[in-house]
Design a protein around this motif. Structure first.
Motif, PDB file in Angstrom:
ATOM      1  N   HIS A   1       0.680  -0.734   0.252  1.00  0.00           N
ATOM      2  CA  HIS A   1      -0.122   0.050  -0.053  1.00  0.00           C
ATOM      3  C   HIS A   1       0.606   0.898   0.344  1.00  0.00           C
ATOM      4  N   ALA A   2       1.761   1.205   0.697  1.00  0.00           N
ATOM      5  CA  ALA A   2       2.960   2.470   0.299  1.00  0.00           C
ATOM      6  C   ALA A   2       3.367   3.026  -0.818  1.00  0.00           C
ATOM      7  N   VAL A   3       3.443   2.008  -2.755  1.00  0.00           N
ATOM      8  CA  VAL A   3       3.449   2.193  -3.573  1.00  0.00           C
ATOM      9  C   VAL A   3       2.305   2.499  -4.467  1.00  0.00           C
ATOM     10  N   PHE A   4       0.672   1.512  -4.250  1.00  0.00           N
ATOM     11  CA  PHE A   4      -0.582   1.350  -4.599  1.00  0.00           C
ATOM     12  C   PHE A   4      -1.302   1.232  -3.543  1.00  0.00           C
ATOM     13  N   PRO A   5      -1.859   2.249  -3.203  1.00  0.00           N
ATOM     14  CA  PRO A   5      -3.185   2.064  -2.009  1.00  0.00           C
ATOM     15  C   PRO A   5      -3.955   0.410  -2.716  1.00  0.00           C
ATOM     16  N   ASN A   6      -4.306  -0.415  -1.980  1.00  0.00           N
ATOM     17  CA  ASN A   6      -4.771  -1.516  -2.261  1.00  0.00           C
ATOM     18  C   ASN A   6      -4.161  -2.564  -3.263  1.00  0.00           C
ATOM     19  N   ASP A   7      -2.303  -2.681  -3.466  1.00  0.00           N
ATOM     20  CA  ASP A   7      -1.132  -3.359  -4.200  1.00  0.00           C
ATOM     21  C   ASP A   7      -0.868  -4.287  -3.374  1.00  0.00           C
ATOM     22  N   HIS A   8      -0.993  -5.687  -4.237  1.00  0.00           N
ATOM     23  CA  HIS A   8      -0.735  -6.890  -3.167  1.00  0.00           C
ATOM     24  C   HIS A   8       0.660  -7.859  -4.115  1.00  0.00           C
ATOM     25  N   VAL A   9       1.281  -7.917  -2.988  1.00  0.00           N
ATOM     26  CA  VAL A   9       2.513  -9.038  -4.036  1.00  0.00           C
ATOM     27  C   VAL A   9       2.932 -10.124  -3.390  1.00  0.00           C
ATOM     28  N   LEU A  10       2.566 -10.986  -4.677  1.00  0.00           N
ATOM     29  CA  LEU A  10       2.602 -12.757  -4.173  1.00  0.00           C
ATOM     30  C   LEU A  10       3.814 -12.803  -3.977  1.00  0.00           C
ATOM     31  N   VAL A  11       4.620 -13.413  -3.354  1.00  0.00           N
ATOM     32  CA  VAL A  11       6.501 -14.224  -3.582  1.00  0.00           C
ATOM     33  C   VAL A  11       6.568 -16.073  -3.735  1.00  0.00           C
ATOM     34  N   PHE A  12       6.923 -16.432  -5.055  1.00  0.00           N
ATOM     35  CA  PHE A  12       7.054 -17.406  -5.665  1.00  0.00           C
ATOM     36  C   PHE A  12       8.751 -18.115  -5.301  1.00  0.00           C
ATOM     37  N   ARG A  13       8.665 -18.633  -5.081  1.00  0.00           N
ATOM     38  CA  ARG A  13       9.851 -19.792  -5.101  1.00  0.00           C
ATOM     39  C   ARG A  13      10.194 -20.794  -6.211  1.00  0.00           C
ATOM     40  N   ILE A  14      10.857 -20.417  -6.933  1.00  0.00           N
ATOM     41  CA  ILE A  14      10.684 -20.914  -8.446  1.00  0.00           C
ATOM     42  C   ILE A  14      12.253 -22.318  -8.313  1.00  0.00           C
ATOM     43  N   ASN A  15      11.707 -23.723  -8.269  1.00  0.00           N
ATOM     44  CA  ASN A  15      12.556 -24.649  -6.812  1.00  0.00           C
ATOM     45  C   ASN A  15      13.237 -25.386  -8.886  1.00  0.00           C
ATOM     46  N   ALA A  16      13.316 -25.251 -10.184  1.00  0.00           N
ATOM     47  CA  ALA A  16      13.692 -25.820 -11.147  1.00  0.00           C
ATOM     48  C   ALA A  16      13.448 -24.690 -11.810  1.00  0.00           C
ATOM     49  N   TRP A  17      14.760 -24.777 -13.090  1.00  0.00           N
ATOM     50  CA  TRP A  17      14.813 -23.678 -13.770  1.00  0.00           C
ATOM     51  C   TRP A  17      15.556 -23.942 -14.949  1.00  0.00           C
ATOM     52  N   THR A  18      15.487 -23.518 -15.885  1.00  0.00           N
ATOM     53  CA  THR A  18      17.111 -23.450 -17.104  1.00  0.00           C
ATOM     54  C   THR A  18      17.017 -21.528 -18.117  1.00  0.00           C
ATOM     55  N   GLN A  19      17.903 -21.625 -18.076  1.00  0.00           N
ATOM     56  CA  GLN A  19      18.465 -20.444 -19.186  1.00  0.00           C
ATOM     57  C   GLN A  19      18.448 -20.948 -19.795  1.00  0.00           C
TER      58      GLN A  19
END
Length: 151
Positions: free
Chosen positions: A88-106
Protein backbone atom coordinates in the motif's frame (compact mmCIF):
# COMPACT_ATOMS: atom_id res chain seq x y z
CA UNK A 1 17.30 9.12 -7.46
CA UNK A 2 13.95 10.72 -8.30
CA UNK A 3 11.65 8.86 -10.66
CA UNK A 4 11.00 10.53 -14.02
CA UNK A 5 7.76 12.50 -14.41
CA UNK A 6 6.61 9.98 -17.03
CA UNK A 7 6.78 7.16 -14.45
CA UNK A 8 4.77 9.19 -11.92
CA UNK A 9 2.15 10.07 -14.55
CA UNK A 10 1.90 6.44 -15.62
CA UNK A 11 1.37 5.36 -12.00
CA UNK A 12 -1.38 7.95 -11.53
CA UNK A 13 -3.13 6.75 -14.71
CA UNK A 14 -2.66 3.12 -13.56
CA UNK A 15 -4.34 3.83 -10.20
CA UNK A 16 -7.39 5.30 -11.91
CA UNK A 17 -7.63 2.55 -14.50
CA UNK A 18 -6.93 -0.38 -12.16
CA UNK A 19 -7.80 0.36 -8.54
CA UNK A 20 -6.77 -3.16 -7.43
CA UNK A 21 -3.34 -4.30 -8.56
CA UNK A 22 -1.46 -7.57 -8.15
CA UNK A 23 2.22 -8.20 -8.67
CA UNK A 24 4.45 -11.24 -8.60
CA UNK A 25 8.10 -11.71 -7.66
CA UNK A 26 10.23 -14.80 -8.17
CA UNK A 27 12.98 -16.22 -5.99
CA UNK A 28 15.40 -17.96 -8.34
CA UNK A 29 18.57 -19.49 -6.90
CA UNK A 30 21.59 -20.96 -8.64
CA UNK A 31 23.51 -24.14 -7.75
CA UNK A 32 25.54 -22.18 -5.19
CA UNK A 33 22.43 -20.89 -3.38
CA UNK A 34 22.79 -17.33 -4.64
CA UNK A 35 19.61 -15.43 -5.47
CA UNK A 36 18.86 -13.75 -8.80
CA UNK A 37 18.24 -9.99 -8.63
CA UNK A 38 17.54 -7.41 -11.33
CA UNK A 39 18.18 -3.70 -11.69
CA UNK A 40 15.67 -1.89 -13.90
CA UNK A 41 16.34 1.07 -16.18
CA UNK A 42 13.28 2.98 -14.95
CA UNK A 43 13.46 2.69 -11.14
CA UNK A 44 16.42 2.59 -8.74
CA UNK A 45 17.64 -0.41 -6.79
CA UNK A 46 18.01 -4.17 -7.05
CA UNK A 47 14.79 -6.21 -6.98
CA UNK A 48 13.58 -9.79 -7.15
CA UNK A 49 12.49 -10.33 -10.77
CA UNK A 50 8.78 -9.96 -11.47
CA UNK A 51 6.07 -7.49 -12.31
CA UNK A 52 2.37 -6.90 -12.67
CA UNK A 53 -0.32 -9.47 -13.39
CA UNK A 54 -2.10 -8.35 -16.55
CA UNK A 55 -5.81 -8.61 -17.26
CA UNK A 56 -6.66 -12.20 -18.22
CA UNK A 57 -3.41 -13.63 -16.79
CA UNK A 58 -2.95 -15.97 -13.87
CA UNK A 59 -0.30 -15.06 -11.32
CA UNK A 60 1.83 -18.04 -12.41
CA UNK A 61 1.57 -17.04 -16.08
CA UNK A 62 2.60 -13.48 -15.20
CA UNK A 63 5.56 -14.78 -13.20
CA UNK A 64 6.64 -17.01 -16.08
CA UNK A 65 6.34 -14.11 -18.55
CA UNK A 66 8.22 -11.65 -16.32
CA UNK A 67 11.04 -14.10 -15.56
CA UNK A 68 11.53 -14.85 -19.27
CA UNK A 69 11.40 -11.16 -20.21
CA UNK A 70 13.66 -9.81 -17.47
CA UNK A 71 16.18 -12.61 -16.92
CA UNK A 72 15.67 -15.42 -19.44
CA UNK A 73 14.89 -17.86 -16.59
CA UNK A 74 12.34 -20.47 -17.69
CA UNK A 75 10.45 -22.24 -14.91
CA UNK A 76 10.81 -26.03 -14.95
CA UNK A 77 7.59 -26.75 -13.09
CA UNK A 78 5.03 -25.09 -10.86
CA UNK A 79 6.46 -22.40 -8.56
CA UNK A 80 5.87 -22.54 -4.80
CA UNK A 81 3.86 -19.67 -3.29
CA UNK A 82 5.89 -18.40 -0.33
CA UNK A 83 4.08 -15.27 0.85
CA UNK A 84 1.55 -12.54 0.12
CA UNK A 85 2.26 -8.88 0.94
CA UNK A 86 0.29 -5.64 0.90
CA UNK A 87 2.19 -2.94 -0.96
CA UNK A 88 0.00 0.00 0.00
CA UNK A 89 2.96 2.38 0.33
CA UNK A 90 3.39 2.22 -3.47
CA UNK A 91 -0.25 1.83 -4.57
CA UNK A 92 -3.31 1.75 -2.34
CA UNK A 93 -4.80 -1.74 -2.70
CA UNK A 94 -1.69 -3.28 -4.28
CA UNK A 95 -0.57 -6.81 -3.34
CA UNK A 96 2.52 -8.82 -4.21
CA UNK A 97 2.80 -12.62 -4.34
CA UNK A 98 6.27 -14.08 -3.80
CA UNK A 99 7.05 -17.46 -5.38
CA UNK A 100 10.06 -19.76 -5.13
CA UNK A 101 11.16 -21.28 -8.43
CA UNK A 102 12.56 -24.72 -7.57
CA UNK A 103 13.67 -25.74 -11.07
CA UNK A 104 14.59 -23.55 -14.03
CA UNK A 105 16.68 -23.33 -17.16
CA UNK A 106 18.37 -20.35 -18.77
CA UNK A 107 17.71 -18.79 -22.15
CA UNK A 108 18.13 -15.27 -23.52
CA UNK A 109 15.92 -12.58 -21.92
CA UNK A 110 13.19 -11.24 -24.22
CA UNK A 111 12.82 -7.71 -22.76
CA UNK A 112 14.44 -4.86 -24.60
CA UNK A 113 15.70 -1.93 -22.55
CA UNK A 114 13.80 -2.66 -19.32
CA UNK A 115 16.64 -4.33 -17.42
CA UNK A 116 19.95 -2.58 -16.80
CA UNK A 117 21.65 -5.49 -15.05
CA UNK A 118 21.06 -8.95 -13.55
CA UNK A 119 23.15 -10.95 -11.14
CA UNK A 120 23.25 -13.75 -8.59
CA UNK A 121 24.11 -12.70 -5.04
CA UNK A 122 24.39 -14.42 -1.64
CA UNK A 123 20.95 -13.91 -0.01
CA UNK A 124 22.54 -12.59 3.19
CA UNK A 125 24.76 -10.16 1.26
CA UNK A 126 22.67 -8.44 -1.43
CA UNK A 127 24.39 -5.69 -3.41
CA UNK A 128 24.42 -2.07 -2.37
CA UNK A 129 21.23 -0.41 -3.54
CA UNK A 130 18.99 -3.43 -2.96
CA UNK A 131 15.54 -2.09 -2.13
CA UNK A 132 14.26 -2.37 1.46
CA UNK A 133 11.35 -4.60 0.37
CA UNK A 134 13.71 -6.96 -1.42
CA UNK A 135 16.04 -7.06 1.61
CA UNK A 136 13.07 -7.93 3.87
CA UNK A 137 11.92 -10.72 1.52
CA UNK A 138 15.43 -12.20 1.42
CA UNK A 139 15.64 -12.16 5.22
CA UNK A 140 12.22 -13.84 5.48
CA UNK A 141 12.83 -16.47 2.79
CA UNK A 142 16.25 -17.49 3.99
CA UNK A 143 15.25 -17.82 7.65
CA UNK A 144 16.43 -14.67 9.31
CA UNK A 145 13.09 -12.93 9.91
CA UNK A 146 9.38 -13.67 10.31
CA UNK A 147 7.18 -13.01 7.29
CA UNK A 148 5.61 -9.53 7.26
CA UNK A 149 2.18 -8.84 5.77
CA UNK A 150 3.56 -5.57 4.36
CA UNK A 151 5.97 -5.30 1.48
Amino acid sequence: MARPISARLFQAWWRLRRPLTLGVRGVVTDAEGRVLLVRHTYTPGWHLPGGGVEKGETAVHALDRELREETGAVMGGAPELISVHANHAVFPNDHVLVFRINAWTQQAPTARGEIAETGFFPPGEPPEGTTPGTRRRLAEIFGEAPVSADW
